[in-house]
Every structure is written in structure tokens, then in C-alpha cells.
Design a protein around this motif. Sequence first.
Motif, mmCIF file in Angstrom:
data_model
loop_
_atom_site.group_PDB
_atom_site.id
_atom_site.type_symbol
_atom_site.label_atom_id
_atom_site.label_comp_id
_atom_site.label_asym_id
_atom_site.label_seq_id
_atom_site.Cartn_x
_atom_site.Cartn_y
_atom_site.Cartn_z
ATOM 1 N N ASP A 167 1.087 -1.221 -0.102
ATOM 2 C CA ASP A 167 -0.058 -0.058 0.099
ATOM 3 C C ASP A 167 0.852 1.109 0.157
ATOM 4 O OD1 ASP A 167 -2.130 -1.809 -0.078
ATOM 5 O OD2 ASP A 167 -2.552 -1.317 2.295
ATOM 6 N N PHE A 168 1.870 1.302 0.752
ATOM 7 C CA PHE A 168 2.640 2.512 0.957
ATOM 8 C C PHE A 168 3.333 2.655 -0.270
ATOM 9 C CE2 PHE A 168 6.647 4.770 1.994
ATOM 10 C CZ PHE A 168 6.242 5.633 2.983
ATOM 11 N N ALA A 169 4.053 1.600 -1.227
ATOM 12 C CA ALA A 169 4.698 1.684 -2.400
ATOM 13 C C ALA A 169 3.613 2.495 -3.318
ATOM 14 C CB ALA A 169 5.229 0.592 -2.622
ATOM 15 N N SER A 170 2.528 1.876 -3.431
ATOM 16 C CA SER A 170 1.601 1.853 -4.351
ATOM 17 C C SER A 170 1.103 3.577 -4.178
ATOM 18 C CB SER A 170 0.098 1.347 -4.299
ATOM 19 O OG SER A 170 -0.724 1.545 -5.057
ATOM 20 N N ASP A 171 0.652 4.015 -3.054
ATOM 21 C CA ASP A 171 0.463 5.543 -2.745
ATOM 22 C C ASP A 171 1.590 6.424 -3.091
ATOM 23 O OD1 ASP A 171 -2.005 4.435 -1.982
ATOM 24 O OD2 ASP A 171 -1.295 4.448 0.155
ATOM 25 N N ARG A 172 2.788 5.974 -3.074
ATOM 26 C CA ARG A 172 3.796 6.998 -3.224
ATOM 27 C C ARG A 172 4.811 6.495 -4.461
ATOM 28 N NH1 ARG A 172 2.496 6.368 1.945
ATOM 29 N NH2 ARG A 172 2.438 8.167 3.341
ATOM 30 N N ALA A 173 4.338 5.709 -5.161
ATOM 31 C CA ALA A 173 5.130 5.483 -6.508
ATOM 32 C C ALA A 173 5.522 6.826 -7.052
ATOM 33 C CB ALA A 173 4.139 4.774 -7.422
ATOM 34 N N PRO A 174 6.790 6.736 -7.655
ATOM 35 C CA PRO A 174 7.292 7.897 -8.481
ATOM 36 C C PRO A 174 6.517 8.025 -9.718
ATOM 37 C CG PRO A 174 8.674 6.118 -8.761
ATOM 38 C CD PRO A 174 7.765 5.595 -7.611
ATOM 39 N N GLU A 175 6.443 9.168 -10.173
ATOM 40 C CA GLU A 175 5.671 9.547 -11.499
ATOM 41 C C GLU A 175 6.575 8.990 -12.761
ATOM 42 O OE1 GLU A 175 2.939 11.107 -12.470
ATOM 43 O OE2 GLU A 175 2.621 11.332 -10.253
ATOM 44 N N ALA A 176 7.866 8.520 -12.405
ATOM 45 C CA ALA A 176 8.754 7.809 -13.556
ATOM 46 C C ALA A 176 10.103 7.601 -12.635
ATOM 47 C CB ALA A 176 9.072 8.788 -14.620
ATOM 48 N N GLY A 177 10.709 6.667 -13.016
ATOM 49 C CA GLY A 177 11.931 6.350 -12.429
ATOM 50 C C GLY A 177 11.629 5.102 -11.207
ATOM 51 N N THR A 178 12.853 4.862 -10.550
ATOM 52 C CA THR A 178 12.723 3.782 -9.581
ATOM 53 C C THR A 178 12.789 4.226 -8.209
ATOM 54 O OG1 THR A 178 14.029 2.398 -11.119
ATOM 55 C CG2 THR A 178 14.162 1.625 -9.066
#
Length: 82
Positions: free
Chosen positions: A39-50
Motif C-alpha cells: 500500500d505504501f509503495a502504491s500510494d507513493r510510487a514515483p511519476e517515473a523512475g525507480t
Amino acid sequence: MPLYFFDVTDGDTRYADDVGTDMSDLSEVRQEALSTLRDFASDRAPEAGTRTYTILARDEAGRAILSAEAVVTLRWLQTTED
């Protein structure tokens, strides 16, 4: 029930769990850690990049008992913008 804490880092910032969650066993701790990390990674995923996200589960004594990591890479392959 024992209390466990789930701290998450996003590569730059550490988000400490100061409240904790009651868990009945280590299987439940594992599930909570993975669910929280997802959930954390999904909510705060970058617009692009890693970006790398790490969760650390701690017991009531503050001992680290589980660590998990997720790496999210987002690449735009084509855009529909004119």
C-alpha cells in the motif's frame, strides 16, 4: 496479544510507527508487513523512475524481527499527449 511496529522508508524518509498493532502470531506480522509495504509503495510510487521501499517490523522490545523490500520502477513507454 503482542504489539508490533511497522516502520517504512522510501529511500529518503523513514516513517516510524509509534502506535503499533496487536498481532496474534508471526504469520500475521508477515501479512501486515507485506500489505503495508504494498500500500505504501502504491500510494507513493514515483511519476517515473525507480524507488525502493523498505519495511521493518519490530516487536514490543524494539527488536527488528522482519524486513522486506519492494522496488518500484515506472517507465512511460508512450504518451498520448499532443
